[in-house]
Write an enzyme that holds these catalytic residues in place. Structure first.
Site, PDB file in Angstrom:
ATOM      1  N   GLU A 124      17.617  54.283  52.910  1.00 52.40           N
ATOM      2  CA  GLU A 124      17.185  55.381  53.781  1.00 52.40           C
ATOM      3  C   GLU A 124      16.583  56.536  52.970  1.00 52.40           C
ATOM      4  O   GLU A 124      17.183  56.920  51.966  1.00 52.40           O
ATOM      5  CB  GLU A 124      18.376  55.895  54.600  1.00 52.40           C
ATOM      6  CG  GLU A 124      17.969  56.834  55.710  1.00 52.40           C
ATOM      7  CD  GLU A 124      19.147  57.191  56.622  1.00 52.40           C
ATOM      8  OE1 GLU A 124      18.942  57.359  57.830  1.00 52.40           O
ATOM      9  OE2 GLU A 124      20.271  57.305  56.104  1.00 52.40           O
ATOM     10  N   MET A 258      26.600  54.693  53.907  1.00 48.51           N
ATOM     11  CA  MET A 258      25.314  54.353  54.531  1.00 48.51           C
ATOM     12  C   MET A 258      25.529  53.277  55.582  1.00 48.51           C
ATOM     13  O   MET A 258      26.217  52.285  55.335  1.00 48.51           O
ATOM     14  CB  MET A 258      24.317  53.886  53.465  1.00 48.51           C
ATOM     15  CG  MET A 258      22.992  53.383  54.009  1.00 48.51           C
ATOM     16  SD  MET A 258      22.100  54.658  54.940  1.00 48.51           S
ATOM     17  CE  MET A 258      20.948  53.642  55.860  1.00 48.51           C
ATOM     18  N   ASN A 260      24.225  50.617  56.985  1.00 51.62           N
ATOM     19  CA  ASN A 260      23.524  49.342  57.074  1.00 51.62           C
ATOM     20  C   ASN A 260      24.162  48.458  58.147  1.00 51.62           C
ATOM     21  O   ASN A 260      25.381  48.384  58.259  1.00 51.62           O
ATOM     22  CB  ASN A 260      23.594  48.618  55.724  1.00 51.62           C
ATOM     23  CG  ASN A 260      23.316  49.535  54.567  1.00 51.62           C
ATOM     24  OD1 ASN A 260      22.217  50.057  54.433  1.00 51.62           O
ATOM     25  ND2 ASN A 260      24.317  49.753  53.733  1.00 51.62           N
ATOM     26  N   HIS A 290      31.830  57.385  61.766  1.00 54.23           N
ATOM     27  CA  HIS A 290      30.432  57.854  61.794  1.00 54.23           C
ATOM     28  C   HIS A 290      29.484  56.697  61.489  1.00 54.23           C
ATOM     29  O   HIS A 290      28.506  56.460  62.224  1.00 54.23           O
ATOM     30  CB  HIS A 290      30.274  58.977  60.774  1.00 54.23           C
ATOM     31  CG  HIS A 290      28.863  59.417  60.505  1.00 54.23           C
ATOM     32  ND1 HIS A 290      28.364  60.626  60.921  1.00 54.23           N
ATOM     33  CD2 HIS A 290      27.841  58.817  59.836  1.00 54.23           C
ATOM     34  CE1 HIS A 290      27.107  60.746  60.537  1.00 54.23           C
ATOM     35  NE2 HIS A 290      26.767  59.655  59.870  1.00 54.23           N
ATOM     36  N   GLU A 291      29.744  55.976  60.401  1.00 55.13           N
ATOM     37  CA  GLU A 291      28.846  54.873  60.039  1.00 55.13           C
ATOM     38  C   GLU A 291      28.907  53.770  61.088  1.00 55.13           C
ATOM     39  O   GLU A 291      27.888  53.129  61.383  1.00 55.13           O
ATOM     40  CB  GLU A 291      29.211  54.326  58.661  1.00 55.13           C
ATOM     41  CG  GLU A 291      29.256  55.353  57.535  1.00 55.13           C
ATOM     42  CD  GLU A 291      27.970  56.167  57.379  1.00 55.13           C
ATOM     43  OE1 GLU A 291      26.905  55.701  57.823  1.00 55.13           O
ATOM     44  OE2 GLU A 291      28.041  57.266  56.820  1.00 55.13           O
ATOM     45  N   HIS A 294      26.744  54.493  64.064  1.00 52.93           N
ATOM     46  CA  HIS A 294      25.335  54.218  63.789  1.00 52.93           C
ATOM     47  C   HIS A 294      24.939  52.794  64.170  1.00 52.93           C
ATOM     48  O   HIS A 294      23.739  52.521  64.356  1.00 52.93           O
ATOM     49  CB  HIS A 294      25.040  54.411  62.301  1.00 52.93           C
ATOM     50  CG  HIS A 294      24.683  55.803  61.912  1.00 52.93           C
ATOM     51  ND1 HIS A 294      23.690  56.516  62.519  1.00 52.93           N
ATOM     52  CD2 HIS A 294      25.180  56.612  60.926  1.00 52.93           C
ATOM     53  CE1 HIS A 294      23.580  57.709  61.943  1.00 52.93           C
ATOM     54  NE2 HIS A 294      24.478  57.790  60.981  1.00 52.93           N
ATOM     55  N   GLU A 313      22.074  61.439  63.027  1.00 56.17           N
ATOM     56  CA  GLU A 313      23.264  61.859  62.276  1.00 56.17           C
ATOM     57  C   GLU A 313      24.213  62.692  63.140  1.00 56.17           C
ATOM     58  O   GLU A 313      25.441  62.545  63.046  1.00 56.17           O
ATOM     59  CB  GLU A 313      22.843  62.641  61.034  1.00 56.17           C
ATOM     60  CG  GLU A 313      21.970  61.855  60.070  1.00 56.17           C
ATOM     61  CD  GLU A 313      22.639  60.580  59.567  1.00 56.17           C
ATOM     62  OE1 GLU A 313      23.883  60.481  59.603  1.00 56.17           O
ATOM     63  OE2 GLU A 313      21.913  59.665  59.144  1.00 56.17           O
TER      64      GLU A 313
END
Length: 807
Positions: A124, A258, A260, A290-291, A294, A313
Site C-alpha cells: 500500500e 497491513m 492484505n 481494524h485489519e 478491512h 482507515e
C-alpha cells in the site's frame, strides 16, 4: 520516482478490464543474496481499440511479451512498461529482476539475530509494482494466483490457501478479484500455529526466535480473531468468504499492520516481550479487529481512488472499536481510542498540517501523506458522529446495503452516504468532511437555562451539527454526583437548553460522541482540577484528562497544574485505560512540556506501582521516565524485579544520570532471550550524557541504517534527554539536514524517524522555524513534509509552555 496520477488512473480504468494475474516469484536467491526474480502473466481486455497504455513495474531489468511477441527494450523506462495500441483480449508476460529488497517498500529481506532470513511484502498504496508487473491502482481489480519458489526449509504464506506444494514450490489458490495493494507473500523459516474454528482455518506465524512468545499469546490472538469474524459476518450480513485467515508477525516491519486479503501482516513488536499495559493490550486488540474490518471495507469493497483513503482507515477504526466493545472483553476500547488515535487527530487538526478529512489526492505518492491523525483519529470520530446523526440502527443497515451493492467492486464516499443516509447527508458531509478545523464548545449557565456556544475556527467557518450528551453534576460529600445526562443537538453560534437549574459541573460531550475542544470557564476549570478525578464514570474522567491536555496544548494551562492534577488523580483512578492515559499525559507534561519533572509525579508513580498491582508496569515505566537522581533510581532498582523491559529502562535511566554500568548491560544482554535486545543495549548507551555515545547511536540510525524502525521508540526516548542540552545541541540541526536525504530514499524509515526521533531537548527557540523550513526542501516527500511541519508546531508549543508558571 514517477507516481501514478488520478487522471492517469481514471484514464487507464476506462480503457482496461483486467481479468487475472498469474504471478511466479523466485525467492531462492534471497536466502544468501538480494535478488528477486518475478514473472507476471496478465490477462486483460482493452476496451478502446487502437489506444496505448502502460503497466507498472519497478525493476532493474525487464523482458516482456505481448500475445507472444517480444516487446522492445525501449518500452521499459525503469518504472513503466509501455504497451502498443491495443484491442480486445490480450495476454502480457513480464519477467523482471529486482535487487532493491532491503528498503521496506514492496519487498523486504531481513536477517534475524540467529542468522535466519525472512521475506515479506507490503504494497500500500502502489508498491506491488516493485514485486510484479501490474496495473497498480485500486480500481483495476483482478483474480491473482501466486506460485512461489523458495528454499526448501522455508514456509510460504499468501492471500489464499495452498493448492499444492512440492519441494521448494508453493502454489496458491486463486484469490477473488482484488486490488494489487492487498496482495501479499511472506516467506521464511516461520514458527506456525493453526486452529480450526467455525469452519475457518486460522494461522499465526512468527520468526523462530519469537516462537515462545507466539505460543504464549496465541490463545488471546485466536480468541480475538474468532470473535471478530463472527461479529463482522453477522453485523455486515456477509461472512468472510474464504476459509483461510492468516496473521504473520514480521521482523523489521515498518508500520503496525497491513490488511492484505486473508493474510494480515504485523510488526512483531506486537508479540509483547513483557506483560502489556492496559493501553498496549487494547491497542493490539483494536489493530487486529481494524485489519479484519478491512476485509470488508477496503478489500471486498475497495475505494476507487486514494481520495477515499480516510474512509478506508476511519471505517476500519470505527468498526474495530465497535467490535471490541460489543464482542470481546475490551469494553473500554472507545476510551483507549480517545487517548490515542482521537488525541492525535485533535493535535494535528490544531496545527499547520491540518486538512479536510476528505481531501483531493493528486498522485499515489500523495496518498502516503494521508496516513495521519486526521485520517484515523478524526475520521473514526466523524463516523461515530454520523452514526449518532442517522441513528445507530439505520447506520448499520446502510452498511449492509453498501456491502451487498458493491461486493468485489469499487465505491466512493458518495456511495456510502447514499447507502447510509439517502440524500440527506450531503450538507453534513460538506461541513464535517470537506472543511478542516475543530469547533470549540463552551458553556454559560443562565437563569433556568444553559447556553452552549459552538465556535468554528475563524479561518475555516463551518456549520457543524453536533449530536452529543451534556452531563449535569452536583457536588455531594466532596464528590461530583451525576444528576442526569441530556442528549442534545447543538450548532453555531449558540444553542439554549431551557429549564436546567444551575449545576456544579456541566460537562459537554459527556459520551464522547462528537469531535470538539471543550473549553471550561475559570470556575469550572477550578472545579475540574479539584474534583474531576472523582467523576463517577471512567469515560467522564477520560474526557477531563483530554480537556486539560488541550488547555496545555493551547497555552492556557501551565504544565505544573496538569502534573498536579495527575498526582492527585492517580491514587484514586480505578479504570486501567484512563490510568494509563493519565500516566502518559503526566510524563509528557513533565518531561517535554515543563522540562523539569520534579519529585511529586515520581512519588505518585512509585506509590501506584506499590499499591495497585495491575498498574505496576505502566507506573514503573512512568517513574523511570521522570527519575532524575541516583536516590530515585535506588528506590526503583528494587521494584523493577526481573522484568527485562523494566531492567533495560532502569539501565537507560541510570546511564542518563551518569551511572552507566557497561558490565550490567552485557549481563542483561546475555540473559535476555529477545532477539532485539541488542537495540535495547544501544538505547542504554545512547542515554549517556556523552558525545561519543550520542554519535554511536546517530551513526547506527542515520548512516549505517541498521536500527530497525520498530525499535526507534526506545532509542529516541534514550537519545533526547532533558538536562543534556550541551551534548545534544549539535544534533537538532543535523537532524533537519539528514531528513531530506533520508526521505528521498527511505520513506518508511523517515516516517519512523519523524515519529520517534524528533528533537525535544537540546533545541533553541529558533529550531521549530528551521525544521519547518526544511519541510519545503524538494527532496521531502509530501508525507514526510507534513509530519515534519506538525512536529515542529508541537515543539514550538512545548517551548512556550516551559515558560508558563502555575497560577
Amino acid at each position: 520516482m514517477q507516481s501514478l496520477t488520478v487522471t492517469e488512473a481514471a484514464d487507464r480504468a476506462a480503457r482496461l478490464d483486467v481479468r487475472r494475474y498469474d504471478v511466479e516469484l523466485d525467492l531462492t536467491e534471497l536466502l544468501d543474496g538480494t535478488t528477486l526474480r518475478s514473472r507476471s502473466t496478465v490477462s486483460f481486455v482493452a476496451r478502446r481499440p487502437g489506444e496505448a497504455t502502460f503497466i507498472d513495474v519497478v525493476a532493474d531489468s525487464v523482458e516482456a511479451w505481448l500475445d507472444g511477441v517480444r516487446l522492445d527494450e525501449s518500452a521499459f523506462d525503469g518504472e513503466r512498461l509501455w504497451l502498443p495500441p491495443l484491442d480486445g483480449e490480450h495476454r502480457l508476460e513480464v519477467a523482471s529482476v529486482v535487487t532493491r529488497t532491503r528498503q521496506r517498500a514492496g519487498i523486504h529481506r531481513t536477517v534475524d539475530a540467529d542468522g535466519e532470513v525472512y521475506v515479506w511484502t507490503n504494497f500500500e498504496p502502489d508498491d506491488a509494482r516493485r514485486v510484479y508487473a501490474c496495473f497498480d491502482q485500486p480500481d483495476l481489480k483482478a483474480v491473482v494466483a501466486f506460485t512461489v519458489h523458495a528454499p526448501a526449509a522455508w514456509t510460504v504464506v499468501s492471500n489464499s490457501a495452498v493448492r499444492s506444494r512440492t519441494e521448494g514450490t508453493w502454489v496458491f489458490e486463486d484469490t477473488p478479484r482484488l486490488s494489487p495493494y492487498v496482495t501479499v507473500v511472506c516467506a521464511g523459516p516461520f514458527h506456525q500455529i493453526r486452529r480450526t474454528v467455525d469452519g475457518y482455518d486460522l494461522g499465526l506465524f512468527a520468526r523462530r526466535s519469537l516462537a515462545g512468545l507466539l505460543d504464549e499469546q496465541a490463545e488471546e490472538l485466536f480468541d480475538l480473531t474468532v470473535r471478530g469474524l463472527r461479529f463482522f459476518g453477522e453485523r455486515f450480513a456477509s461472512p468472510f468468504p474464504q476459509r483461510t485467515y492468516d496473521q504473520v508477525f514480521c521482523p523489521d516491519f515498518g508500520g503496525a499492520a497491513m490488511e492484505n486479503w486473508g493474510c494480515v501482516t504485523w510488526t512483531d513488536q506486537y508479540l509483547y516481550r513483557a506483560e502489556p499495559t492496559a493501553a498496549e493490550a487494547n491497542s493490539r486488540a483494536v489493530i487486529l479487529l481494524h485489519e479484519m474490518a478491512h476485509m470488508w471495507f477496503g478489500d471486498l469493497v475497495t475505494l476507487r481512488w486514494w481520495d477515499d483513503l480516510w474512509l478506508n482507515e476511519a471505517f476500519a477504526d470505527w468498526a474495530a472499536l465497535e467490535a471490541a466493545e460489543q464482542a470481546t472483553g475490551y469494553t473500554g476500547a472507545w476510551r483507549w481510542y480517545l487517548g490515542s488515535r482521537k488525541e492525535d487527530g485533535y493535535t494535528q487538526d490544531a496545527g499547520p498540517s491540518t486538512h479536510p478529512v476528505y481531501q483531493d489526492i493528486p498522485t499515489a505518492a500523495d496518498a502516503k501523506a494521508a496516513f495521519d491523525g486526521l485520517t484515523y483519529g478524526k475520521g473514526a470520530a466523524l463516523l461515530r458522529q454520523m452514526a449518532a446523526y442517522t441513528g445507530e440502527a439505520e447506520f448499520w443497515a446502510g452498511l449492509r446495503r453498501y456491502f451487498a451493492d458493491h461486493a468485489y467492486g469499487n465505491a466512493t464516499l458518495t456511495d456510502l452516504l447514499t447507502a447510509v443516509g439517502g440524500g440527506d447527508l450531503r450538507e453534513w458531509a460538506d461541513n464535517w468532511l470537506l472543511t478542516a478545523g475543530t469547533d470549540v464548545i463552551t458553556v454559560r449557565p443562565a437563569a433556568d437555562a444553559v447556553e452552549i456556544r459552538v465556535t468554528p475556527p475563524a479561518d475555516r467557518p463551518a456549520r457543524r451539527i453536533h449530536r452529543l450528551t451534556v452531563g449535569f453534576y452536583d457536588l455531594r460529600d466532596d464528590r461530583p454526583v451525576l444528576r442526569r445526562r441530556v442528549p442534545v443537538q447543538v450548532s453555531p453560534p449558540v444553542t439554549t437548553l431551557p429549564g436546567e437549574p444551575a449545576a456544579d459541573l456541566i460537562l459537554v460531550n459527556d459520551d464522547d460522541k462528537t469531535f470538539a475542544r471543550v473549553r471550561p470557564d475559570d470556575a469550572s476549570l477550578k472545579f475540574l482540577l479539584r474534583h474531576g478525578s472523582r467523576l463517577p464514570d471512567p469515560a467522564g474522567r477520560g474526557l477531563i484528562r483530554i480537556l486539560l491536555w488541550h488547555l496545555l496544548e493551547d497555552g492556557l494551562l501551565p504544565p505544573a497544574e496538569l502534573i498536579g492534577y495527575a498526582a492527585e488523580a492517580l491514587p484514586v483512578e480505578t479504570d486501567p485505560i484512563v490510568r494509563d492515559d493519565l500516566l502518559r499525559t503526566a510524563v509528557a507534561a513533565a518531561v517535554d512540556w515543563a522540562g523539569e519533572p520534579g519529585d511529586r509525579l515520581f512519588t505518585a508513580c512509585v506509590a501506584l506501582a506499590s499499591e495497585v498491582p495491575p498498574a505496576r508496569t505502566a507506573a514503573l515505566r512512568a517513574a523511570l521516565d521522570v527519575a532524575r537522581t541516583t536516590g530515585q533510581l535506588a528506590t526503583l532498582e528494587g521494584l523493577v524485579g526481573d522484568s527485562f523491559d523494566l531492567r533495560w529502562r532502569w539501565l537507560a535511566r541510570a546511564a542518563a544520570v551518569g551511572e552507566h554500568d557497561p558490565a550490567a548491560v552485557e549481563r542483561l544482554l546475555a540473559s535476555d532471550p529477545d532477539p532485539d535486545a541488542p537495540w535495547s543495549a544501544l538505547a542504554v548507551r545512547a542515554a549517556r550524557p556523552d558525545a561519543a555515545a550520542k554519535e554511536e547511536a546517530w551513526q547506527a540510525i542515520f548512516t549505517e541504517r541498521r536500527v530497525p524502525p520498530s525499535t526507534f521508540g526506545a532509542v529516541g526516548r534514550a537519545f533526547w534527554q532533558p538536562g543534556q542540552e550541551s551534548v545534544l545541541s549539535p544534533y537538532p540541526d543535523r537532524y533537519v539536514e539528514e531528513l531530506p536525504r533520508l526521505a528521498a530514499a527511505h520513506l518508511t524509515i523517515t516516517v519512523a524517524v519523524l515519529r520517534h526521533l524528533f528533537p525535544r531537548h537540546g533545541v533553541d527557540a529558533g529550531f521549530p522555524d528551521r525544521a519547518t523550513a526544511a519541510a519545503d526542501r524538494p527532496e521531502m516527500s509530501p508525507s514526510a513534509a507534513a509530519r515534519l511541519r506538525a512536529q515542529a508546531d508541537v515543539l514550538a508549543r512545548m517551548l512556550r509552555a516551559r515558560g508558563l508558571t502555575a497560577r
